[in-house]
Design an enzyme around this catalytic site. Structure first.
Site, PDB file in Angstrom:
ATOM      1  N   ARG A 144       0.847  -1.194   0.000  1.00 58.50           N
ATOM      2  CA  ARG A 144       0.000   0.000   0.000  1.00 58.50           C
ATOM      3  C   ARG A 144       0.884   1.247   0.000  1.00 58.50           C
ATOM      4  O   ARG A 144       1.929   1.269   0.651  1.00 58.50           O
ATOM      5  CB  ARG A 144      -0.864  -0.031   1.259  1.00 58.50           C
ATOM      6  CG  ARG A 144      -1.822   1.116   1.432  1.00 58.50           C
ATOM      7  CD  ARG A 144      -2.941   1.067   0.441  1.00 58.50           C
ATOM      8  NE  ARG A 144      -4.055   1.924   0.846  1.00 58.50           N
ATOM      9  CZ  ARG A 144      -5.061   2.222   0.037  1.00 58.50           C
ATOM     10  NH1 ARG A 144      -5.105   1.763  -1.203  1.00 58.50           N
ATOM     11  NH2 ARG A 144      -6.055   2.986   0.454  1.00 58.50           N
ATOM     12  N   THR A 418      -8.596   1.070 -10.524  1.00 61.86           N
ATOM     13  CA  THR A 418      -8.114  -0.070  -9.735  1.00 61.86           C
ATOM     14  C   THR A 418      -8.309  -1.359 -10.535  1.00 61.86           C
ATOM     15  O   THR A 418      -9.108  -1.409 -11.476  1.00 61.86           O
ATOM     16  CB  THR A 418      -8.846  -0.157  -8.378  1.00 61.86           C
ATOM     17  OG1 THR A 418      -8.611   1.069  -7.690  1.00 61.86           O
ATOM     18  CG2 THR A 418      -8.378  -1.297  -7.498  1.00 61.86           C
ATOM     19  N   GLY A 510     -13.756   0.575  -5.361  1.00 60.94           N
ATOM     20  CA  GLY A 510     -13.773   1.457  -4.191  1.00 60.94           C
ATOM     21  C   GLY A 510     -14.550   0.815  -3.068  1.00 60.94           C
ATOM     22  O   GLY A 510     -14.375  -0.368  -2.759  1.00 60.94           O
TER      23      GLY A 510
HETATM   24  O1  DON Z   1      -7.951   1.273  -1.652  1.00 59.84           O
HETATM   25  C1  DON Z   1      -9.103   1.603  -1.919  1.00 59.84           C
HETATM   26  O2  DON Z   1     -10.059   1.232  -1.283  1.00 59.84           O
HETATM   27  C2  DON Z   1      -9.343   2.479  -3.136  1.00 59.84           C
HETATM   28  N1  DON Z   1      -8.182   3.260  -3.425  1.00 59.84           N
HETATM   29  C3  DON Z   1      -9.726   1.604  -4.282  1.00 59.84           C
HETATM   30  C4  DON Z   1     -10.118   2.427  -5.465  1.00 59.84           C
HETATM   31  C5  DON Z   1     -10.974   1.697  -6.406  1.00 59.84           C
HETATM   32  O3  DON Z   1     -11.263   0.533  -6.279  1.00 59.84           O
HETATM   33  C6  DON Z   1     -11.474   2.483  -7.533  1.00 59.84           C
HETATM   34  N2  DON Z   1     -12.340   1.666  -8.348  1.00 59.84           N
HETATM   35  N3  DON Z   1     -13.245   1.787  -8.942  1.00 59.84           N
END
Ligand code: DON
Length: 607
Positions: A144, A418, A510
């Site tokens: 991360r 992502t 997300g």
């Molecule tokens: O780590 C996270 O939860 C976010 N940065 C993930 C972002 C994400 O999945 C965007 N997708 N649509």
């Protein structure tokens, strides 16, 4: 697949919901009591829902913390499911060259950085969940992004304490210190069979020789055109010479990215975190208003963390641990649901119960979770069946509970930034990896001469208590910004294992990731095959906003009526969510299936 609109969410607060100021100190006993009180505030239900006594529990002989004893004696094939065919092929090439699942994970991630730069890349990070078949060893590589050393709690607030619009998503100040290059080196050295240099070759080739632009990526470029145009190096990579969006089929070449990948191939992590590239990254970041230092880069390390392991009706669930909230939220929801015999209910009630479990699990996410190196979290309690029983006791089978009646906090939806991929090799080693630059193309900023798009993962911190981030997620002090801290994530790479077989699963999305992985797990355990699991229409509740979002087709008209009658507020989503990549393996027959979400254009390969 492209997020069609990004409503600025930063300005919103959720009415009627107050955040505890000292997150982890809010005692669990108090939370359980509060949940019980909340249940009592609601009108007495005709049937309180804890019908755990009625549940036929599969007798489990699971070792608490080890792999299930049952294993396939039947030879099986290898499989890769990723969000784009060229990336799956890169992994296949490395498996064919004698690499294992971990080498393939390097190849797939690096190829995704080239061909799906909107979703993940060298400038981002993520989580790699690993299973080594020879000894059943399981671990999570936490790659991360970290807050820079000069980051501070209020760095995105003005002097009056108000959030500065877009500060945590636009420009280099929004970027955390990337983890993905360090993960490549670590994976290859500690778990792989092939040299890093070899596993990175397919990606280097794709970056140097180029690949044809495809429609979804073109859509992403169009969506972010103005942002990309402001970064000369990003514009050079993704726009035409006159700043237009290239045609589908145009060859996208990224020579600077090829050079950066080559530096990593030749020197390992040092090729990125030190030397010429580190200097260019820091210079570029600082020229764009960021605060990175060479020391931040030099100090970056992947951390191996114990995955979270839980049990649900005889299945063993292995998932991401903090700083991902995914595993704990999925396990908490499953623990809550384990007290119901879901098959006993009609479909609307079943969905209602899953929604209520989601509501409670997302609430805990908001209150308690953050970077384990900074925050003391009540993990054992959150993962315990007793705690879940307390939460379950406030669920009625006939009525939605408003989130405002649960003490605490909450969230909202997402697009297709992502990326997730799943790998199984012929020895049974496996990888579930969800990697990211956060929003589409991250900040969209590329420090000159690096070919690296910077993430905007700093937005995953709670920039101000109660202020929703881009995904509508709120948090409190547990996820406040601090120097060198990792922001809380929803990314949930997961293994689900029963005595009969296993599934490797994960998705972007997300805040929706957790609910999608939860639904995927329930569907797998109900016997659904990989292709149906990835195309399943999703519904989602994230505590705040207090509404059920659902994709077209996720709820029938009758279910909608029933859920509304129970008091749920429903909102159909104008777009589809997720890009789930699933591999399943049946131990009895040796059959392996790999499926990529039809919402995207990925491919699952079995060979
Ligand atoms: O780590 C996270 O939860 C976010 N940065 C993930 C972002 C994400 O999945 C965007 N997708 N649509």
């Amino acid at each position: 697949m492209i997020e069609s609109s990004t409503e600025p969410r930063g300005a919103r607060q959720y009415p009627g919901v107050r955040l505890p100021v000292v997150a982890f100190k809010a005692s669990l006993t108090a939370a359980i009591t509060a949940a019980l009180i909340a249940a009592l505030i609601a009108a007495p239900p005709p049937a309180f829902a804890d019908d755990s006594a009625a549940v036929p529990r599969a007798k489990s002989s699971l070792p608490a913390n080890g792999p299930l004893p049952a294993r396939s004696a039947v030879a099986h094939k290898a499989a890769i499911a990723s969000a784009y065919p060229l990336a799956s092929q890169a992994g296949q090439e490395i498996l064919a060259a004698g690499g294992n699942a971990f080498d393939a994970a390097v190849a797939v991630s690096a190829a995704l950085a080239v061909v799906e730069p909107s979703s993940s890349g060298l400038g981002g990070g993520g989580f790699y969940l690993l299973h080594r078949q020879s000894d059943g060893y399981e671990t999570m590589l936490d790659a991360r992004e970290k807050a820079p050393g000069a980051a501070s709690r209020d760095m995105y607030l003005d002097k009056a304490g108000n959030a500065i619009e877009n500060a945590s998503i636009a420009g280099a100040l929004a970027a955390g210190i990337p983890g993905e290059p360090a993960a490549f080196d670590y994976l290859a050295r500690k778990y792989g069979k092939l040299p890093l240099k070899q596993s990175l070759q397919p990606a280097i080739r794709l970056a140097r020789e180029g690949f044809p632009l495809y429609a979804r990526l073109q859509g992403g470029i169009r969506y972010k055109r103005d942002v990309l145009a402001r970064s000369p190096d990003a514009a050079k990579a993704f726009l035409t010479a006159d700043g237009a969006v290239p045609e589908v089929g145009a060859i996208i070449k990224q020579p600077d990215l090829a050079a950066t990948l080559e530096a990593i191939a030749n020197q390992g992590a040092q090729g990125f975190y030190a030397g010429r590239i580190a200097a260019d990254l820091v210079a570029g970041v600082r020229a764009d208003g960021g605060i990175w230092t060479l020391q931040d880069l030099a100090a970056y390390r992947v951390i191996e963390r114990k995955p979270l392991i839980g049990e649900y009706h005889g299945a063993r669930i292995v998932s991401a641990s903090p700083p991902s909230s995914g595993g704990i939220a999925v396990l908490d929801a499953l623990n809550i649901l384990s007290g119901f015999d879901l098959h006993r209910y009609d479909s609307a009630t079943r969905k209602h119960l899953v929604i209520e479990a989601m509501r409670r699990a997302y609430r805990d996410r908001a209150i308690y979770l953050g970077d384990p190196d900074f925050v003391k979290m009540p993990m054992a309690q959150l993962a315990s069946k007793d705690y879940a029983a307390g939460q379950r006791s406030s669920i009625r089978t006939d009525k939605a509970m408003p989130s405002s009646l649960l003490p605490g906090i909450e969230s909202e939806p997402v697009g297709m930034q992502t990326t997730h991929f799943s790998v199984l090799d012929a020895d049974g080693n496996r990888v579930a990896a969800t990697i990211s630059v956060n929003l589409f193309f991250g900040t969209g900023y590329m420090p000159p001469k690096t070919g690296v798009l910077l993430n905007n993962t700093m937005d995953d911190f709670s920039t101000k208590p109660g202020r929703p981030n881009e995904f509508g997620l709120v948090g409190a002090t547990a996820n406040a910004i601090a120097p060198n801290k990792r922001s809380l994530s929803s990314m949930s790479p997961t293994f689900v294992e029963t005595p009969k077989g296993m599934m490797i699963v994960g998705s972007p999305g997300g805040s929706y990731i957790i609910s999608m992985v939860l639904l995927g797990t329930l569907n797998y355990l109900d016997g659904m095959n990989a292709a149906d699991i990835v195309k399943y229409p999703h519904y989602h509740h994230q505590y705040l906003p207090d509404e059920v979002d659902y994709e077209q087709g996720a709820l029938t008209d009758a279910e909608i009526k029933e859920l509304q009658a129970m008091g749920h507020s429903l909102k159909v989503s104008g777009r589809q969510w997720g890009n789930m990549q699933v591999i399943t393996w049946d131990y009895a027959t040796g059959k392996v299936d790999a499926a990529s979400d039809p919402r995207g254009e990925g491919v699952g390969l079995v060979y």
